[in-house]
Design a protein around this motif. Structure first.
Motif, PDB file in Angstrom:
ATOM      1  N   GLU A 126       0.899  -1.119  -0.216  1.00  0.00           N
ATOM      2  CA  GLU A 126      -0.137  -0.105   0.012  1.00  0.00           C
ATOM      3  C   GLU A 126       0.977   1.181  -0.058  1.00  0.00           C
ATOM      4  O   GLU A 126       2.093   1.251   0.481  1.00  0.00           O
ATOM      5  N   VAL A 127       0.136   2.250  -0.464  1.00  0.00           N
ATOM      6  CA  VAL A 127       0.793   3.556  -0.554  1.00  0.00           C
ATOM      7  C   VAL A 127       0.947   4.171   0.911  1.00  0.00           C
ATOM      8  O   VAL A 127      -0.375   4.418   1.510  1.00  0.00           O
ATOM      9  N   LEU A 128       2.052   4.687   1.567  1.00  0.00           N
ATOM     10  CA  LEU A 128       1.944   5.560   2.738  1.00  0.00           C
ATOM     11  C   LEU A 128       1.803   6.876   2.635  1.00  0.00           C
ATOM     12  O   LEU A 128       1.174   7.591   3.412  1.00  0.00           O
ATOM     13  N   ASP A 129       2.451   7.501   1.637  1.00  0.00           N
ATOM     14  CA  ASP A 129       2.448   8.724   1.409  1.00  0.00           C
ATOM     15  C   ASP A 129       3.058   9.156   0.149  1.00  0.00           C
ATOM     16  O   ASP A 129       3.744   8.387  -0.475  1.00  0.00           O
ATOM     17  N   VAL A 130       2.490  10.468  -0.156  1.00  0.00           N
ATOM     18  CA  VAL A 130       3.238  11.171  -1.598  1.00  0.00           C
ATOM     19  C   VAL A 130       3.642  12.454  -0.943  1.00  0.00           C
ATOM     20  O   VAL A 130       3.105  13.181  -0.553  1.00  0.00           O
ATOM     21  N   SER A 131       4.810  12.855  -1.552  1.00  0.00           N
ATOM     22  CA  SER A 131       5.521  13.977  -1.708  1.00  0.00           C
ATOM     23  C   SER A 131       5.640  14.602  -2.903  1.00  0.00           C
ATOM     24  O   SER A 131       5.953  13.962  -3.824  1.00  0.00           O
ATOM     25  N   GLY A 132       5.881  15.906  -2.880  1.00  0.00           N
ATOM     26  CA  GLY A 132       6.190  16.676  -4.248  1.00  0.00           C
ATOM     27  C   GLY A 132       5.925  18.267  -3.800  1.00  0.00           C
ATOM     28  O   GLY A 132       5.570  18.471  -2.770  1.00  0.00           O
TER      29      GLY A 132
END
Length: 148
Positions: A126-132
């Motif tokens: 699963e995706v934990l976090d997205v940064s950008g």
């Protein structure tokens, strides 16, 4: 005829003994033992190097499988919550002794200069976090609840 054959054989044996005695060092047995020792060391070292390279290869194959499994999950997450197309470029593993996170780095189609990172837990898949960039993170729909 048999006596003549025996003499010829004895002569050849004498020649071989003399020949090998000339090329034998005084410590011949000791030298032979040293040679066997170094050959054994060389063989063991070769086996160890081979095992090390195999382990590295197996580790790299496993990491590549993890990344290839995570890319579509990350792309689906970005498509679902950000309505954008994520293009994968590279990855960064955090040591498995710390956690099971791999960072998938890439960009959003049309914004190649802006790096987007997806923190993907490969054990939970699963995706934990997205940064950008802020403009991208603020476009999340529905918005994530944050305490800060």
């Amino acid at each position: 005829m048999k006596v003549a054959q025996m003499n010829i054989i004895l002569n050849w044996v004498t020649v071989f003994k003399t020949y090998f005695r000339v090329f034998t060092l005084p410590e011949g047995d000791n030298l032979l033992k040293k040679g066997k020792f170094w050959i054994t060391v060389l063989i063991l070292l070769s086996i160890l190097v081979g095992v090390f390279y195999y382990m590295q290869y197996a580790s790299n194959v496993e990491k590549e499988e993890i990344v290839q499994a995570g890319i579509p999950i990350g792309q689906d997450y970005i498509r679902k919550y950000y309505n954008a197309e994520f293009i994968y470029k590279n990855n960064e593993f955090i040591g498995s002794y710390v956690n099971s996170t791999v960072y998938l780095h890439g960009y959003i189609k049309g914004n190649e200069g802006q790096v987007i990172s997806i923190a993907y837990d490969y054990k939970k898949k699963e995706v934990l976090d997205v940064s950008g960039p802020d403009w991208f993170i603020d476009s999340r729909n529905p918005r994530k609840n944050s305490d800060y």
